[in-house]
Design a protein around this motif. Structure first.
Motif, PDB file in Angstrom:
ATOM      1  N   ASN A 277       0.842  -1.188   0.000  1.00  0.00           N
ATOM      2  CA  ASN A 277       0.000   0.000   0.000  1.00  0.00           C
ATOM      3  C   ASN A 277       0.882   1.244   0.000  1.00  0.00           C
ATOM      4  O   ASN A 277       1.977   1.231   0.564  1.00  0.00           O
ATOM      5  CB  ASN A 277      -0.904   0.001   1.236  1.00  0.00           C
ATOM      6  N   ILE A 278       0.392   2.305  -0.626  1.00  0.00           N
ATOM      7  CA  ILE A 278       1.086   3.596  -0.618  1.00  0.00           C
ATOM      8  C   ILE A 278       0.060   4.660  -0.266  1.00  0.00           C
ATOM      9  O   ILE A 278      -0.990   4.758  -0.899  1.00  0.00           O
ATOM     10  CB  ILE A 278       1.712   3.914  -1.993  1.00  0.00           C
ATOM     11  N   LYS A 279       0.358   5.436   0.779  1.00  0.00           N
ATOM     12  CA  LYS A 279      -0.516   6.538   1.198  1.00  0.00           C
ATOM     13  C   LYS A 279       0.334   7.792   1.306  1.00  0.00           C
ATOM     14  O   LYS A 279       1.124   7.937   2.235  1.00  0.00           O
ATOM     15  CB  LYS A 279      -1.160   6.251   2.548  1.00  0.00           C
ATOM     16  N   GLY A 280       0.204   8.671   0.320  1.00  0.00           N
ATOM     17  CA  GLY A 280       1.005   9.899   0.316  1.00  0.00           C
ATOM     18  C   GLY A 280       2.475   9.571   0.176  1.00  0.00           C
ATOM     19  O   GLY A 280       2.894   8.940  -0.795  1.00  0.00           O
TER      20      GLY A 280
ATOM     21  N   ASN B  47       4.083   7.732   2.476  1.00  0.00           N
ATOM     22  CA  ASN B  47       4.326   6.542   3.288  1.00  0.00           C
ATOM     23  C   ASN B  47       4.093   5.284   2.473  1.00  0.00           C
ATOM     24  O   ASN B  47       3.086   5.149   1.782  1.00  0.00           O
ATOM     25  CB  ASN B  47       3.425   6.537   4.520  1.00  0.00           C
ATOM     26  N   TYR B  48       5.030   4.363   2.586  1.00  0.00           N
ATOM     27  CA  TYR B  48       4.969   3.081   1.882  1.00  0.00           C
ATOM     28  C   TYR B  48       4.829   1.971   2.914  1.00  0.00           C
ATOM     29  O   TYR B  48       5.500   1.978   3.947  1.00  0.00           O
ATOM     30  CB  TYR B  48       6.253   2.862   1.072  1.00  0.00           C
ATOM     31  N   TYR B  49       3.970   1.010   2.615  1.00  0.00           N
ATOM     32  CA  TYR B  49       3.722  -0.118   3.506  1.00  0.00           C
ATOM     33  C   TYR B  49       4.074  -1.399   2.765  1.00  0.00           C
ATOM     34  O   TYR B  49       3.748  -1.548   1.585  1.00  0.00           O
ATOM     35  CB  TYR B  49       2.257  -0.154   3.944  1.00  0.00           C
TER      36      TYR B  49
ATOM     37  N   ARG C 131       6.876  -0.012   7.444  1.00  0.00           N
ATOM     38  CA  ARG C 131       6.406   1.268   6.930  1.00  0.00           C
ATOM     39  C   ARG C 131       7.612   2.189   6.846  1.00  0.00           C
ATOM     40  O   ARG C 131       8.424   2.247   7.756  1.00  0.00           O
ATOM     41  CB  ARG C 131       5.377   1.883   7.861  1.00  0.00           C
TER      42      ARG C 131
ATOM     43  N   SER D 292       9.039   6.103   4.762  1.00  0.00           N
ATOM     44  CA  SER D 292       8.634   7.276   3.981  1.00  0.00           C
ATOM     45  C   SER D 292       9.503   7.397   2.736  1.00  0.00           C
ATOM     46  O   SER D 292      10.544   6.750   2.614  1.00  0.00           O
ATOM     47  CB  SER D 292       8.743   8.545   4.822  1.00  0.00           C
TER      48      SER D 292
END
Length: 105
Positions: free
Chosen positions: A51-54, A56-58, A68, A70
């Motif tokens: 997953n990628i949110k902004g 931040n990478y998971y 997690r 950045s």
């Protein structure tokens, strides 16, 4: 007056000795990372981005562990997307520090 001069010389020599020791014992900067070498400065772990949110990478590892990080940790110029595999580098002697850098595999 002679006492003050002697004290000044002694303290100055101690200061110079401490600076000399500090300069010669500092860790050298080593940006090269060797894999499969027992003397490597880093431990690498592989993760698959889930997953990628902004910024931040998971990701998840093969053993089920998650991570997690950045975008500031990414050193390669390639864009990382979901389902990409990445290598995360940790300091060998200081795992608690966290991720040193991330590269796309």
């Amino acid at each position: 007056m002679v006492k003050k001069a002697i004290i000044l010389v002694v303290l100055s020599s101690i200061l110079v000795a401490l600076l000399f020791v500090k300069v010669h014992t500092a860790d050298p900067v080593n940006n090269s990372i060797s894999k499969g070498n027992g003397s490597s400065l880093y431990i690498t772990k592989e993760y698959k981005i889930t997953n990628i949110k902004g910024n931040n990478y998971y990701g998840k590892g093969d053993n089920g562990t998650g991570i997690r990080f950045s975008s500031k940790n990414i050193v390669s110029g390639e864009k990382i997307k979901v389902h990409d595999e990445v290598l995360c580098y940790f300091e060998k002697d200081n795992l608690g520090k966290g991720i040193v850098k991330v590269e796309k595999k």
